[in-house]
Design a protein around this motif. Structure first.
Motif, PDB file in Angstrom:
ATOM      1  N   VAL A 181       0.830  -1.214   0.000  1.00  0.00           N
ATOM      2  CA  VAL A 181       0.000   0.000   0.000  1.00  0.00           C
ATOM      3  C   VAL A 181       0.868   1.270   0.000  1.00  0.00           C
ATOM      4  O   VAL A 181       0.461   2.315  -0.518  1.00  0.00           O
ATOM      5  N   PHE A 182       2.090   1.152   0.537  1.00  0.00           N
ATOM      6  CA  PHE A 182       2.955   2.339   0.625  1.00  0.00           C
ATOM      7  C   PHE A 182       3.771   2.576  -0.648  1.00  0.00           C
ATOM      8  O   PHE A 182       4.424   3.606  -0.780  1.00  0.00           O
ATOM      9  N   HIS A 183       3.718   1.609  -1.585  1.00  0.00           N
ATOM     10  CA  HIS A 183       4.500   1.786  -2.820  1.00  0.00           C
ATOM     11  C   HIS A 183       3.915   2.874  -3.714  1.00  0.00           C
ATOM     12  O   HIS A 183       4.605   3.438  -4.557  1.00  0.00           O
ATOM     13  N   THR A 184       2.599   3.110  -3.571  1.00  0.00           N
ATOM     14  CA  THR A 184       1.929   4.056  -4.486  1.00  0.00           C
ATOM     15  C   THR A 184       1.279   5.203  -3.705  1.00  0.00           C
ATOM     16  O   THR A 184       0.266   5.750  -4.137  1.00  0.00           O
ATOM     17  N   TYR A 185       1.846   5.534  -2.554  1.00  0.00           N
ATOM     18  CA  TYR A 185       1.227   6.575  -1.724  1.00  0.00           C
ATOM     19  C   TYR A 185       1.234   7.928  -2.444  1.00  0.00           C
ATOM     20  O   TYR A 185       2.134   8.230  -3.244  1.00  0.00           O
ATOM     21  N   GLN A 186       0.219   8.725  -2.184  1.00  0.00           N
ATOM     22  CA  GLN A 186       0.026  10.022  -2.849  1.00  0.00           C
ATOM     23  C   GLN A 186       0.335  11.154  -1.868  1.00  0.00           C
ATOM     24  O   GLN A 186       0.049  11.047  -0.679  1.00  0.00           O
ATOM     25  N   ILE A 287      -7.246   9.571   4.336  1.00  0.00           N
ATOM     26  CA  ILE A 287      -6.624  10.837   3.937  1.00  0.00           C
ATOM     27  C   ILE A 287      -6.143  11.534   5.212  1.00  0.00           C
ATOM     28  O   ILE A 287      -6.923  11.730   6.146  1.00  0.00           O
ATOM     29  N   ALA A 288      -4.848  11.868   5.233  1.00  0.00           N
ATOM     30  CA  ALA A 288      -4.247  12.444   6.448  1.00  0.00           C
ATOM     31  C   ALA A 288      -3.342  13.607   6.056  1.00  0.00           C
ATOM     32  O   ALA A 288      -3.101  13.837   4.872  1.00  0.00           O
ATOM     33  N   PHE A 289      -2.837  14.311   7.064  1.00  0.00           N
ATOM     34  CA  PHE A 289      -1.940  15.427   6.761  1.00  0.00           C
ATOM     35  C   PHE A 289      -0.611  15.241   7.459  1.00  0.00           C
ATOM     36  O   PHE A 289      -0.512  14.566   8.485  1.00  0.00           O
ATOM     37  N   THR A 290       0.410  15.841   6.851  1.00  0.00           N
ATOM     38  CA  THR A 290       1.632  16.093   7.596  1.00  0.00           C
ATOM     39  C   THR A 290       2.111  17.490   7.216  1.00  0.00           C
ATOM     40  O   THR A 290       1.588  18.097   6.272  1.00  0.00           O
ATOM     41  N   LEU A 291       3.074  17.995   7.975  1.00  0.00           N
ATOM     42  CA  LEU A 291       3.565  19.361   7.772  1.00  0.00           C
ATOM     43  C   LEU A 291       5.082  19.350   7.723  1.00  0.00           C
ATOM     44  O   LEU A 291       5.717  18.501   8.363  1.00  0.00           O
ATOM     45  N   ASP A 292       5.622  20.286   6.962  1.00  0.00           N
ATOM     46  CA  ASP A 292       7.048  20.562   7.020  1.00  0.00           C
ATOM     47  C   ASP A 292       7.229  21.760   7.945  1.00  0.00           C
ATOM     48  O   ASP A 292       6.270  22.184   8.575  1.00  0.00           O
ATOM     49  N   ALA A 293       8.412  22.344   7.942  1.00  0.00           N
ATOM     50  CA  ALA A 293       8.612  23.538   8.774  1.00  0.00           C
ATOM     51  C   ALA A 293       8.078  24.761   8.028  1.00  0.00           C
ATOM     52  O   ALA A 293       8.825  25.659   7.652  1.00  0.00           O
ATOM     53  N   ASN A 296       2.518  25.174   4.527  1.00  0.00           N
ATOM     54  CA  ASN A 296       1.862  24.295   3.554  1.00  0.00           C
ATOM     55  C   ASN A 296       1.475  22.964   4.184  1.00  0.00           C
ATOM     56  O   ASN A 296       2.122  22.496   5.124  1.00  0.00           O
ATOM     57  N   VAL A 297       0.433  22.354   3.641  1.00  0.00           N
ATOM     58  CA  VAL A 297      -0.027  21.064   4.162  1.00  0.00           C
ATOM     59  C   VAL A 297       0.255  19.976   3.127  1.00  0.00           C
ATOM     60  O   VAL A 297      -0.089  20.128   1.957  1.00  0.00           O
ATOM     61  N   HIS A 298       0.907  18.914   3.562  1.00  0.00           N
ATOM     62  CA  HIS A 298       1.071  17.740   2.699  1.00  0.00           C
ATOM     63  C   HIS A 298      -0.057  16.773   3.031  1.00  0.00           C
ATOM     64  O   HIS A 298      -0.144  16.269   4.154  1.00  0.00           O
ATOM     65  N   MET A 299      -0.921  16.535   2.064  1.00  0.00           N
ATOM     66  CA  MET A 299      -2.034  15.599   2.270  1.00  0.00           C
ATOM     67  C   MET A 299      -1.592  14.243   1.745  1.00  0.00           C
ATOM     68  O   MET A 299      -1.380  14.069   0.544  1.00  0.00           O
ATOM     69  N   LEU A 300      -1.454  13.292   2.661  1.00  0.00           N
ATOM     70  CA  LEU A 300      -0.954  11.959   2.294  1.00  0.00           C
ATOM     71  C   LEU A 300      -2.115  10.966   2.290  1.00  0.00           C
ATOM     72  O   LEU A 300      -2.914  10.958   3.229  1.00  0.00           O
ATOM     73  N   TYR A 301      -2.187  10.137   1.267  1.00  0.00           N
ATOM     74  CA  TYR A 301      -3.276   9.153   1.191  1.00  0.00           C
ATOM     75  C   TYR A 301      -2.892   7.998   0.274  1.00  0.00           C
ATOM     76  O   TYR A 301      -2.097   8.158  -0.648  1.00  0.00           O
ATOM     77  N   PRO A 302      -3.512   6.833   0.547  1.00  0.00           N
ATOM     78  CA  PRO A 302      -3.238   5.679  -0.309  1.00  0.00           C
ATOM     79  C   PRO A 302      -3.958   5.816  -1.648  1.00  0.00           C
ATOM     80  O   PRO A 302      -4.929   6.579  -1.758  1.00  0.00           O
TER      81      PRO A 302
END
Ligand code: 2P0
Length: 338
Positions: A181-186, A287-293, A296-302
């Motif tokens: 599932v992590f090979h094609t993460y968006q 659908i989840a989020f992560t942040l850099d410093a 901006n929001v990085h929206m990560l999802y399978p």
């Protein structure tokens, strides 16, 4: 003697964050990231044997005086291990696929591309002291810690950790014990703010030196690396979502509680985070989020959630982005020699 080499190298987004150092470019805790694909830097390094070593740096075809002292300082550091590079004059041409002002970290892609070019030069000169990618990651780390993780594709780990065999503080290693599932993460990068960050990474890292929560933070980060190892192997997406969002908020919590303190999130950063969390509850997805410093929001999802993510962006999130801008990216295969 003359020659040239060109590398394309991607940016990356950390899941467990590197924030805090112990000594020169040694991370206070291990970190792990997805290497991206569309967000990348292309750098060409041209070298000429010369008695008067010179350096010229071009960004997007135009000579860039601002980057020159940074690159010169970088070569000075590399020359400590490889003094031969002082015998060369350099011309560097670099460009990014993402706007320089977008607030996307360009140091990871930029410094990894330059390190890969430098490594190719050292290989040509037959002086490379270590295996190519190990040394490229080490040289990238000297330029910027997060850049050490950009020299491989997929998931990449940097920093010594007992659960990660072969891990090192000096270079990153690819991590492949991963559920498909992590090979094609968006990763859709929602551009909340265009412009320079208000705190540089080196200042940000330095704030952890006398931070009241730093010891606990480094302990939790190492624990999160252990938890994430299990999650990456079993594909438990509920736990994945919980862990990456917690890491993102902890990173910003550390900034907000340092002295001086920094609030890098903007009102629309929080609005997007809340919309993502609400949508996830209502729509049975990951659908989840992560942040850099930055804001901006990085929206990560399978990949299974691509249609839902599209709907969320179109209906709710694009309106919260600066000029409606966002960048669609995915996990990538790593750098390419052009
Ligand atoms: C990371 N960041 O793990 C974390 C998360 C930003 C937030 O690494 O001083 O540019 O060049 O080693 O790598 C940004 O810091 O810092 C960073 P330096 P770097 O991606």
């Amino acid at each position: 003697m003359k020659g040239s080499v060109k590398w394309q190298s991607p940016s990356n987004i950390a899941l467990v964050k590197y924030w805090g150092k112990k000594g020169f470019q040694i991370p206070a805790n291990a970190s792990i990231s997805f290497t991206l694909s569309n967000c990348h830097t292309t750098t060409e390094l041209k070298w000429t044997k010369s008695d008067s070593p010179e350096l010229t740096v071009f960004l997007d075809g135009h000579e860039n005086a601002a980057f020159k002292p940074k690159v010169a300082a970088y070569f000075e550091k590399i020359a400590q291990d490889y003094p031969i590079i002082k015998e060369y004059a350099f011309e560097i041409h670099t460009s990014n696929t993402f706007p320089h002002s977008s607030g996307i970290a360009s140091s990871a892609s930029g410094m990894s591309a330059l390190a890969l070019c430098t490594c190719s030069l050292l290989e040509t000169l037959d002086v490379l002291q270590k295996p190519f990618f190990e040394e490229a990651s080490n040289l990238a780390r000297i330029g910027s810690g997060s850049a050490s993780r950009s020299v491989y594709g997929g998931l990449v780990e940097w920093g010594q950790h007992p659960d990660y065999a072969g891990s090192s503080d000096l270079f990153a290693v690819p991590y492949s014990d991963v559920h498909p599932v992590f090979h094609t993460y968006q990763d859709t990068i929602l551009l909340v703010h265009e412009g320079q960050k208000s705190v540089s990474s080196s200042v940000g890292h330095g704030l952890l030196d006398n931070h009241p929560f730093s010891d606990k933070r480094f302990e939790i980060a190492q624990q999160n690396m252990s938890k994430l190892k299990q999650i990456l192997s079993n594909g438990d997406l509920d736990s994945f979502v919980e862990l990456i969002e917690s890491e993102a908020l902890m990173l910003h919590g550390l900034m907000m509680t340092s002295s001086p303190s920094f609030i890098l999130m903007l009102p629309n950063t929080l609005a997007i985070i809340q919309k993502i969390q609400h949508f996830r509850k209502q729509n049975d997805c990951h659908i989840a989020f992560t942040l850099d410093a930055g804001a901006n929001v990085h929206m990560l999802y399978p990949e299974k959630d691509v249609d839902k993510a599209r709907r969320l962006i179109d209906n709710e999130l694009a309106a919260l982005c600066a000029n409606g801008q966002y960048i669609c990216d995915t996990v990538g295969t790593g750098p390419t020699k052009l």
